[in-house]
Design a protein around this motif. Structure first.
Motif, mmCIF file in Angstrom:
data_model
loop_
_atom_site.group_PDB
_atom_site.id
_atom_site.type_symbol
_atom_site.label_atom_id
_atom_site.label_comp_id
_atom_site.label_asym_id
_atom_site.label_seq_id
_atom_site.Cartn_x
_atom_site.Cartn_y
_atom_site.Cartn_z
ATOM 1 N N VAL A 194 0.862 -1.172 0.000
ATOM 2 C CA VAL A 194 0.000 0.000 0.000
ATOM 3 C C VAL A 194 0.904 1.229 0.000
ATOM 4 O O VAL A 194 1.683 1.438 0.930
ATOM 5 N N VAL A 241 -0.812 -0.911 -4.630
ATOM 6 C CA VAL A 241 -1.941 -0.002 -4.812
ATOM 7 C C VAL A 241 -1.507 1.376 -4.323
ATOM 8 O O VAL A 241 -0.725 1.481 -3.377
ATOM 9 N N PHE A 284 -2.316 5.445 -3.224
ATOM 10 C CA PHE A 284 -3.245 6.461 -2.746
ATOM 11 C C PHE A 284 -2.548 7.818 -2.772
ATOM 12 O O PHE A 284 -1.431 7.945 -2.271
ATOM 13 N N MET A 315 -5.194 3.218 -8.390
ATOM 14 C CA MET A 315 -4.766 4.485 -7.797
ATOM 15 C C MET A 315 -5.995 5.272 -7.391
ATOM 16 O O MET A 315 -6.941 5.386 -8.162
ATOM 17 N N GLU A 316 -5.986 5.787 -6.181
ATOM 18 C CA GLU A 316 -7.119 6.551 -5.694
ATOM 19 C C GLU A 316 -6.665 7.873 -5.122
ATOM 20 O O GLU A 316 -5.584 7.981 -4.544
ATOM 21 N N THR A 317 -7.502 8.878 -5.307
ATOM 22 C CA THR A 317 -7.205 10.176 -4.726
ATOM 23 C C THR A 317 -8.188 10.442 -3.580
ATOM 24 O O THR A 317 -9.383 10.149 -3.706
ATOM 25 N N VAL A 318 -7.662 10.972 -2.495
ATOM 26 C CA VAL A 318 -8.463 11.221 -1.306
ATOM 27 C C VAL A 318 -8.155 12.622 -0.795
ATOM 28 O O VAL A 318 -6.984 12.991 -0.672
#
Ligand SMILES: C[S@@+](CC[C@H](N)C(=O)[O-])C[C@H]1O[C@@H](n2cnc3c(N)ncnc32)[C@H](O)[C@@H]1O
Ligand SMILES: [Zn+2]
Lengths: 134, 236
Positions: B57, B84, B86, B112-115
């Motif tokens: 992660v 993965v 972030f 890929m995630e944006t937070v």
């Protein structure tokens, strides 16, 4: 925001850190718009590693929030001799569909401890707190 | 500054992502960004072997344009097909830019995630294996407040730069979160400028908190000296 991400997000409020109710957040099934993208390539090894890592109870809870009650109660255990069976592959494909291909594009979720509501807009969850809570 | 400049500065081999964002709202990749790329390139083997066995992660704090996260994704850092990503930024503009940069560089197949969040406050504890942060490190009287709405565009840029006292206010908060957010085997790469007094910070993290802290790369950039330190837990 992809389903898998729900496995990593807790309430941002510091006072909730001592509670067991700050994770997973409670997703509002009525207000969440889901999108399915089936173009993402399935990779069995990647999914095996994901399965190893995830908090299964949290997956179950969030899936139920979003109206999916079809997952096995226990975390699936894959064949141990290294080779994946057809059954294993079917399990991994299902997880791929749920965890990687399903996203929440618009929606909201709430901390079960403090009740604070967070929003997802255009696929991006916003977990910034207003100044009085930060 | 583009890829060619980066190659002239060092001996980089890996490609630099193509970035084209609105630099009125989002921090334009600069010497510090490129130092981080070179650092990660140097550390690629180390990270690959450290994380080869399981899912990694990866969390970049303050991705800005997304140049660093995209670089990691393109080049399989720490591992290819097992990571993965972030990107956690306080600025909504940065998050849009990051998604855009990932897409432009054809990395959409990778998770890929944006937070949007203040540092790591929304991350489940103990999950991050690789953390990367090029913080707002410029000494300033204060860390700017979060603009009220996304309309006040250029003020987001102040948040990308200004780091309060000694330029350390934001980094210091992150250092206090490190033990919570990193997994057991986790590592963090954090960028400093000389005015942050990084050697003192490193010493304190070693002595008071028992971290393993190593200077992994440093470089003169104009009148600044920039450095990246690696933080990990001592293996007992
Ligand atoms: C120096 S820029 C680095 C941008 C990019 N990583 C690079 O290297 O080019 C710092 C970034 O951190 C973000 N940032 C500042 N304070 C933050 C905070 N408290 N939490 C998360 N992100 C923050 C800014 O919005 C900005 O995108
Ligand atoms: Zn809460």
């Amino acid at each position: 925001m992809k389903f898998l991400t729900t496995n990593f997000l807790k309430c941002s409020v510091k006072a909730c850190d001592g509670s067991n109710d700050n994770f997973p957040l409670q997703y509002d099934g009525e207000k969440c718009t889901l999108q399915q993208n089936n173009d993402i390539e399935f990779n069995a090894e990647f999914l095996t590693n994901i399965l190893d890592r995830v908090d299964w109870d949290a997956i179950l809870t969030v899936a139920a929030d979003l109206g999916n009650n079809s997952l096995p109660r226990e975390k699936p255990v894959l064949g141990t001799n290294g080779d994946l069976t057809e059954d294993d592959l079917a399990v991994l494909r299902d997880l791929h569909t749920l965890l990687i291909c399903t996203s929440i594009v618009e929606g909201q979720m709430q901390c079960k401890n403090c009740g604070h509501i967070y929003y997802i807009k255009n696929g991006i969850p916003n977990l910034l707190l207003p100044p009085h809570l930060a | 500054m583009d890829r060619v400049d980066r190659i002239e500065l060092g001996s980089s081999m890996l490609p630099t992502p193509y970035v084209n964002c609105d630099y009125e709202t989002v921090y334009e990749p600069c010497e510090d960004s490129f130092l981080l790329l070179d650092c990660l390139e140097d550390q690629q083997e180390y990270l690959g072997s450290r994380f080869q066995d399981a899912l990694s992660v990866v969390c970049e704090l303050g991705p800005g344009t997304g140049v660093v996260t995209t670089f990691m994704m393109q080049n399989g850092i720490p591992t290819s097909g097992k990571s993965v990503y972030f990107g956690v930024d306080i600025s909504p503009w940065a998050l849009e830019a990051t998604r855009d940069t990932v897409r432009r560089n054809k990395c959409d197949g990778i998770f890929m995630e944006t937070v949007q969040c203040d540092l790591t406050s929304c991350l489940k504890p103990g999950e991050v294996d690789l953390l990367v942060f090029n913080p707002p490190y410029v000494p300033a009287e204060n860390v700017p407040e979060i603009p009220d709405d996304a309309v006040d565009r250029s003020r987001w840029l102040d948040l990308a730069l200004l780091g309060g006292e000694n330029g350390m206010a934001v980094t210091e908060r992150l250092l206090q979160q490190l033990d919570t957010v990193l997994s057991r085997n986790g590592v963090a790469y954090i960028l400093f400028c000389a005015r942050n007094h990084p050697e003192e910070v490193a010493e304190r993290m070693r002595n008071e908190y028992g971290w393993e802290v190593e200077l992994v790369i440093h470089r003169k950039a104009g009148w600044e000296v920039l450095s990246v330190y690696r933080f990990s837990r001592k293996i007992m």
